[in-house]
Design an enzyme around this catalytic site. Structure first.
Site, PDB file in Angstrom:
ATOM      1  N   VAL A 184       0.857  -1.400  -0.030  1.00 48.97           N
ATOM      2  CA  VAL A 184      -0.100  -0.043  -0.168  1.00 48.97           C
ATOM      3  C   VAL A 184       0.786   1.341  -0.041  1.00 48.97           C
ATOM      4  CG1 VAL A 184      -0.148   0.120   2.356  1.00 48.97           C
ATOM      5  CG2 VAL A 184      -1.966   1.070   1.263  1.00 48.97           C
ATOM      6  N   CYS A 185       0.443   2.369  -0.632  1.00 49.68           N
ATOM      7  CA  CYS A 185       1.188   3.611  -0.670  1.00 49.68           C
ATOM      8  C   CYS A 185       0.035   4.522  -0.567  1.00 49.68           C
ATOM      9  CB  CYS A 185       1.979   3.816  -1.960  1.00 49.68           C
ATOM     10  SG  CYS A 185       1.249   3.794  -3.301  1.00 49.68           S
ATOM     11  N   ALA A 186       0.143   5.817  -1.045  1.00 52.53           N
ATOM     12  CA  ALA A 186      -0.715   6.915  -0.874  1.00 52.53           C
ATOM     13  C   ALA A 186      -1.873   6.675  -1.856  1.00 52.53           C
ATOM     14  CB  ALA A 186      -0.021   8.302  -1.334  1.00 52.53           C
ATOM     15  N   THR A 218      -3.700   4.382   1.004  1.00 53.19           N
ATOM     16  CA  THR A 218      -4.244   5.050   2.222  1.00 53.19           C
ATOM     17  C   THR A 218      -5.092   6.196   2.151  1.00 53.19           C
ATOM     18  OG1 THR A 218      -1.778   4.493   3.034  1.00 53.19           O
ATOM     19  CG2 THR A 218      -3.109   5.833   4.156  1.00 53.19           C
TER      20      THR A 218
END
Ligand SMILES: [Fe+2]
Length: 391
Positions: free
Chosen positions: A308-310, A337
């Site tokens: 997961v990232c932004a 996120t």
């Protein structure tokens, strides 16, 4: 003279072959690790490779310079300040490398990295003035190289730009990148002129202070596996496999799939620590994409892995890299996120900070195609975790 620009769509890099048609001596600048591509060019024209020059120690792709120089008995050249573990010919500011009738004049232009050089190409039979400059990651088209790839200095970059702008307008500029994470606002064209950049590059109209601040803020995250790649290019590690060389089909899952993932699944947040510290999905472990290859031992091969990232771009590249390394049960969380937060889900570990976040999500997918928000370029997003393999 002979001059060819070779563009690498995968990493957004440019390399160059410069040769004298009279003496048949050649130089290759910033070669890609796929050195086979230069062989037919050299062979078919009967060129003898005399110099292989890296404008700087790269942090976003593995250089082919050592391999190429060794295979051809050419001199491997870097600026004298390069901190590498292998032998090279140290170049100094103002030095000229003869190449038949041509001269490659070295101009030290630190900023992106301390050892970065630009190379002025002079063809004295035509003119004593340079007709082109290879700028590495100093002056880019519509942009300049970012200073946070190891020992860089935004103020030095300002000085280097001033130095380059003293060149005549007509000088053609050939940068080390036409896209990619080394800058944040590259135009996409593979070349420009000093005159055009002087007129139209927004950064080149700035005074030192706003220039420095612009360079240090709103930057993309450090590139995938930067730590391993930079160490490999310095000779302190040997991890050429840390480059993402394929784009294996990789599952993207919705945020709801995190809830239904098996209890032993690992959620890896590949954002930068400063982003992670502003709040992350509960249970996520922070391994920034830049450090993924060097921290691979922390990623279990026998458990499902979610990245997961932004917003889902870095996590997809990271998941593709894990696939490339033989991980089977890997999926990227689409929307990241941001989607989690916008769904009203709680974030963990939120540290209040009045400082604006330095990192912005980049639209450019390193070592892969440009990622867009259009649905046709994206894999379907299953409702639940669907990556195969063990559970
Ligand atoms: Fe670079």
């Amino acid at each position: 003279m002979y001059f060819k620009q070779i563009l690498d769509e995968r990493c957004g890099c440019a390399s160059y072959l410069i040769a004298s048609r009279q003496s048949l001596e050649a130089a290759i600048v910033d070669p890609s690790i796929e050195t086979e591509q230069y062989e037919p060019l050299l062979r078919e024209r009967g060129f003898r490779l005399r110099y292989v020059i890296d404008t700087h120690v790269h942090a976003d792709h593995v250089s082919g310079a050592r391999k190429l120089a060794a295979e051809h008995g050419a001199e491997l050249c870097l600026h004298e300040s390069a901190r590498v573990t292998y032998q090279f010919r140290p170049l100094t500011n103002g030095e000229e490398l003869p190449l038949g009738q041509l001269r490659l004049r070295i101009l030290h232009t630190p900023g992106h990295r301390p050892e970065l050089i630009s190379i002025l190409v002079v063809n004295p039979p035509r003119s004593a003035e340079p007709s082109m400059v290879l700028t590495g990651d100093s002056l880019l088209v519509g942009d300049v190289g970012r200073p946070d790839f190891g020992g860089g200095d935004a103020s030095a970059q300002f000085e280097s730009m001033s130095k380059l702008l003293r060149l005549p307008d007509w000088v053609a500029v050939f940068p080390g990148h036409f896209e990619g994470p080394c800058g944040k606002g590259m135009c996409g064209r593979p070349s420009t002129t000093i005159g055009f950049e002087r007129l139209y590059s927004p950064l080149l109209h700035m005074d030192r202070e706003p220039f420095v601040s612009t360079l240090l803020n709103g930057i993309p995250a450090r590139p995938l596996n930067m730590t391993a790649i930079e160490a490999t290019n310095r000779g302190v590690a040997d991890m050429p496999w840390a480059m993402l060389t394929s784009s294996p089909p990789t599952d993207e899952i919705a945020i709801d799939a995190i809830d239904s993932a098996p209890p032993n699944a690992m959620l890896i947040d590949v954002r930068e620590p400063e982003e992670f510290d502003r709040g992350h999905i509960p249970g996520a472990v922070n391994i920034p994409q830049a450090d993924l290859a060097t921290r691979l031992a922390e990623v279990p091969r026998d458990r499902p892995v979610m990245t997961v990232c932004a917003s889902g771009m870095r996590s997809l590249r990271s998941a593709q890299f894990l696939h490339q390394q033989g991980y089977v049960d890997v999926a990227s969380v689409a929307g990241g996120t941001t989607a989690w937060r916008e769904a009203g889900r709680p974030l963990e570990g939120v540290v209040d900070s009045s400082e604006p976040l330095r990192i912005t999500e980049s639209e450019w997918a390193h070592a892969g195609a440009m990622r867009t928000n259009t649905t046709e370029t994206r894999s379907p997003v299953p409702a639940a975790h669907s990556a195969g393999g063990s559970s």
